[in-house]
Design a protein around this motif. Structure first.
Motif, short mmCIF file in Angstrom:
data_model
loop_
_atom_site.label_atom_id
_atom_site.label_comp_id
_atom_site.label_asym_id
_atom_site.label_seq_id
_atom_site.Cartn_x
_atom_site.Cartn_y
_atom_site.Cartn_z
N ARG A 1 0.83 -1.21 0.00
CA ARG A 1 0.00 0.00 0.00
C ARG A 1 0.86 1.25 0.00
N GLN A 2 1.92 1.25 0.78
CA GLN A 2 2.79 2.42 0.83
C GLN A 2 3.49 2.66 -0.50
N GLU A 3 3.78 1.60 -1.26
CA GLU A 3 4.43 1.79 -2.54
C GLU A 3 3.41 2.06 -3.65
N GLY A 4 2.14 2.01 -3.34
CA GLY A 4 1.14 2.27 -4.38
C GLY A 4 0.98 1.11 -5.33
N GLY A 5 1.17 -0.14 -4.87
CA GLY A 5 1.17 -1.26 -5.80
C GLY A 5 0.18 -2.34 -5.49
N ILE A 6 -0.89 -2.07 -4.70
CA ILE A 6 -1.84 -3.11 -4.36
C ILE A 6 -2.56 -3.61 -5.60
N GLY A 7 -2.94 -2.68 -6.53
CA GLY A 7 -3.59 -3.06 -7.77
C GLY A 7 -2.68 -3.87 -8.66
N LEU A 8 -1.37 -3.50 -8.69
CA LEU A 8 -0.43 -4.22 -9.53
C LEU A 8 -0.21 -5.64 -9.01
N VAL A 9 -0.13 -5.80 -7.70
CA VAL A 9 0.05 -7.13 -7.13
C VAL A 9 -1.15 -8.02 -7.42
N ASN A 10 -2.36 -7.47 -7.27
CA ASN A 10 -3.56 -8.25 -7.59
C ASN A 10 -3.58 -8.66 -9.06
N LEU A 11 -3.21 -7.72 -9.95
CA LEU A 11 -3.16 -8.04 -11.38
C LEU A 11 -2.13 -9.11 -11.65
N GLN A 12 -0.98 -9.00 -10.98
CA GLN A 12 0.06 -10.02 -11.16
C GLN A 12 -0.44 -11.39 -10.77
N ARG A 13 -1.17 -11.49 -9.70
CA ARG A 13 -1.70 -12.78 -9.25
C ARG A 13 -2.72 -13.33 -10.25
N ARG A 14 -3.56 -12.45 -10.81
CA ARG A 14 -4.58 -12.92 -11.77
C ARG A 14 -3.93 -13.42 -13.06
N ILE A 15 -2.90 -12.67 -13.53
CA ILE A 15 -2.23 -13.09 -14.76
C ILE A 15 -1.55 -14.44 -14.57
N ARG A 16 -0.89 -14.62 -13.44
CA ARG A 16 -0.19 -15.89 -13.21
C ARG A 16 -1.15 -17.05 -12.98
N HIS A 17 -2.31 -16.75 -12.37
CA HIS A 17 -3.32 -17.80 -12.24
C HIS A 17 -3.80 -18.25 -13.61
N MET A 18 -3.91 -17.31 -14.55
CA MET A 18 -4.46 -17.62 -15.86
C MET A 18 -3.42 -18.24 -16.79
#
Length: 593
Positions: free
Chosen positions: A550-567
């Motif tokens: 959250r402090q780095e501003g990357g919560i959305g990027l981490v969630n996207l990374q998890r979805r891409i790798r799941h797919m």
């Protein structure tokens, strides 16, 4: 008792204990004998090396003193004044004295260990320089050292170490004295002598280095056998005369009357340095070695008893079959069942092993089932986390009301927001959408952002029609562009922000590039974010990791990374590249047919 004697545990215990004890005893004896020989050789070699190094140290020290004396008598002003005939003029005497004092002072200050410099002319004039006021011995011309210098041929005369100054009646410190005659360089006639007194600490320290033990004695002797300095307060002159002397400059190491005697010659001063060490000091290390071996031997016997006890209980022939079955388990074969009839302990171990293998097999099946369920549940949780439902129908109504009142620009913002919410809240057809749909969705988002930034943002979407139908996880571009605007472009105050979206393809991988000219980030922050993206699963499970995201501003990027790798798998996902004040580029890598 008979059963215990014939058991494998007892026999292995006795055999292992006897073997280890015999090895320890033999190795200890051989080691002690070899250590004794090596120690004697090492002491002899180190003694020669030590005395040679000390002789070299003495030579270096004495050569430095010789060079210092030459810098005094070789000084042009000093030679001129000493060679000038005496003039009955107080003014001339004053200036000559000042000049010589300055010369002596310069030399004195250049040597930290100097205690005093004394220039004694043949006409009775005395020049001194030292730390304190000097009181010269009025009878110095009758002293042995003065006569010795006077009788020299002009070379340096090393007088030796004295408990106090030999000329200054005030100086009580121990000194090392040396001197030489002064000549008139024009007529080559003697005009006086110069006497130097330095601290004897350098000589004493050099002699202390020769001591091999606490009871060692070191002597510094002149060419005629006179003791110049010694670490001992008393010595027997008759005994000193019997000590060996080096021949031809080669150090001598001999044993005499239970003492180790090392002698070396100092060529520069024609001195001899001797070190006498009694056997009680030399045998200290051997005694310590013997004591150490006894302690270590006892400890090793105890360790041997412990090891023999442990191994005698664990080593047996049936265990080889158990190990073989374990190898099968290692390669994934959990269907075997081992049958062994042996000692009671081994039978229990085998039964436990069979039970463990069966339980592991059942657990693996359970993990496979729960892993699939957990993955599906996690994907749905991620979708609900990044795709909230909004009241887009209400936004449509607000748009038409604004349109009726002529607020076209505000109406476009509301309409884009409505379509944005409508797109993000519908997941009925699955999570995969086309790149075309993502770009259209992004255009709605950018309409809102461009309006809010009042024209300070320029957007360039350069995507060829070839790639428009590539499938992507839904809401792929919007989190990336949102981060670029919020953390990269919004802080810009002095120049226009630019956002570019383009495609690069290679080796059946499609790279969607989102590039901005924002403030960028330093190497440390970039590394932290890429580390979070590299292991998004671990970061999301850790509370401190989530706070860091959250402090780095990357919560959305981490969630996207998890979805891409799941797919698509671990080979795909996000990567950031950035330089401070040069902008940031986010690379989204997905497969394509």
């Amino acid at each position: 008792m008979s059963r215990g004697f014939h058991s494998i545990q007892y026999r292995l215990f006795v055999l292992f204990l006897i073997s280890m004890s015999a090895i320890v005893l033999i190795v200890s004896i051989l080691y002690y004998n070899r250590t004794t020989v090596q120690f004697q050789e090492k002491v002899s070699g180190l003694s020669k090396q030590n005395v040679s190094q000390t002789a070299g140290l003495f030579d270096l020290l004495l050569k430095g003193y010789d060079s210092m004396s030459k810098s005094v008598i070789g000084n042009n002003d000093f030679s001129r004044i000493m060679s000038t005939p005496t003039v009955d003029s107080p003014a001339v005497d004053y200036f000559n004295e000042r000049a010589i004092t300055n010369i002596l002072g310069a030399v004195f200050l250049s040597q930290e260990d100097l205690i005093g410099i004394h220039v004694l002319t043949d006409k009775g004039k005395v020049y001194n320089y030292g730390n304190f006021a000097n009181v010269i011995d009025p009878e110095y011309t009758k002293s042995h050292w003065y006569q010795e210098i006077q009788g020299s041929s002009g070379s340096m005369v090393w007088l030796g170490v004295y408990k106090r100054s030999i000329i200054d009646q005030v100086e009580s410190r121990s000194v090392f004295a040396f001197g030489r005659r002064i000549y008139d360089l024009n007529n080559h006639r003697q005009v006086g002598v110069v006497l130097f007194e330095t601290s004897s600490q350098a000589i004493v320290n050099a002699m202390e280095n020769l001591k091999l033990g606490v009871h060692s004695e070191v002597y510094l002797m002149s060419s005629n056998g006179e003791v110049i300095s010694s670490t001992s307060q008393t010595w027997d002159d008759q005994r000193m005369s019997t000590l060996p002397r080096p021949k031809g400059g080669v150090p001598v190491v001999v044993e005499n009357d239970g003492n180790l005697i090392v002698a070396s010659q100092l060529p520069f001063a024609d001195w001899t340095v001797l070190s006498v060490t009694p056997e009680r000091d030399l045998n200290v290390e051997l005694a310590e070695t013997k004591r150490f071996l006894i302690y270590v031997g006892a400890a090793l016997v105890l360790v041997a008893i412990l090891i023999a006890t442990i191994f005698s209980r664990t080593i047996s022939s049936p265990l080889k079959r158990l190990i073989s079955e374990m190898k099968q388990v290692e390669i994934g074969n959990f269907r075997g069942s081992l049958k062994v009839t042996s000692y009671q302990e081994i039978n229990i171990l085998v039964a436990s092993f069979n039970q463990m293998v069966n339980q592991i097999s059942e657990l693996i099946e359970r993990v496979k089932i729960s892993s699939v369920s957990e993955k599906n549940a996690e994907l749905q949780a991620l979708q609900s986390q990044v795709n909230p439902h909004f009241l887009y129908n209400t936004l449509d109504m607000i748009y038409w009301m604004l349109d009726e009142k002529g607020h076209d620009r505000l109406g476009e913002v509301v309409l884009s927001l409505s379509r944005l919410f409508r797109y993000s809240s519908h997941w009925d057809q699955g999570v995969a959408v086309s790149l075309r749909e993502e770009i259209e969705q992004t255009q709605h988002y950018l309409t809102i952002i461009v309006t809010r930034l009042e024209g300070r943002l320029t957007v360039d979407v350069d995507v060829d029609e070839t790639w428009m139908n590539v499938p992507l996880p839904k809401m792929t571009l919007q989190p990336v562009i949102e981060n670029a605007v919020k953390y990269g472009l919004e802080p810009l105050l002095d120049w226009e922000g630019k956002l570019r979206v383009y495609i690069e393809a290679d080796d059946r991988k499609l790279h969607i590039m989102v590039q901005d000219n924002g403030i960028g980030m330093d190497a440390a922050k970039l590394k932290r974010i890429n580390t979070l993206l590299d292991k998004p699963e671990e970061a999301a499970k850790d509370e401190e990791g989530l706070e860091g995201i959250r402090q780095e501003g990357g919560i959305g990027l981490v969630n996207l990374q998890r979805r891409i790798r799941h797919m698509y798998g671990e080979a795909y996902g996000l990567e950031l590249r950035s330089e401070p004040n040069e902008g940031t580029t986010v690379i989204i890598t997905v497969p394509y047919q």
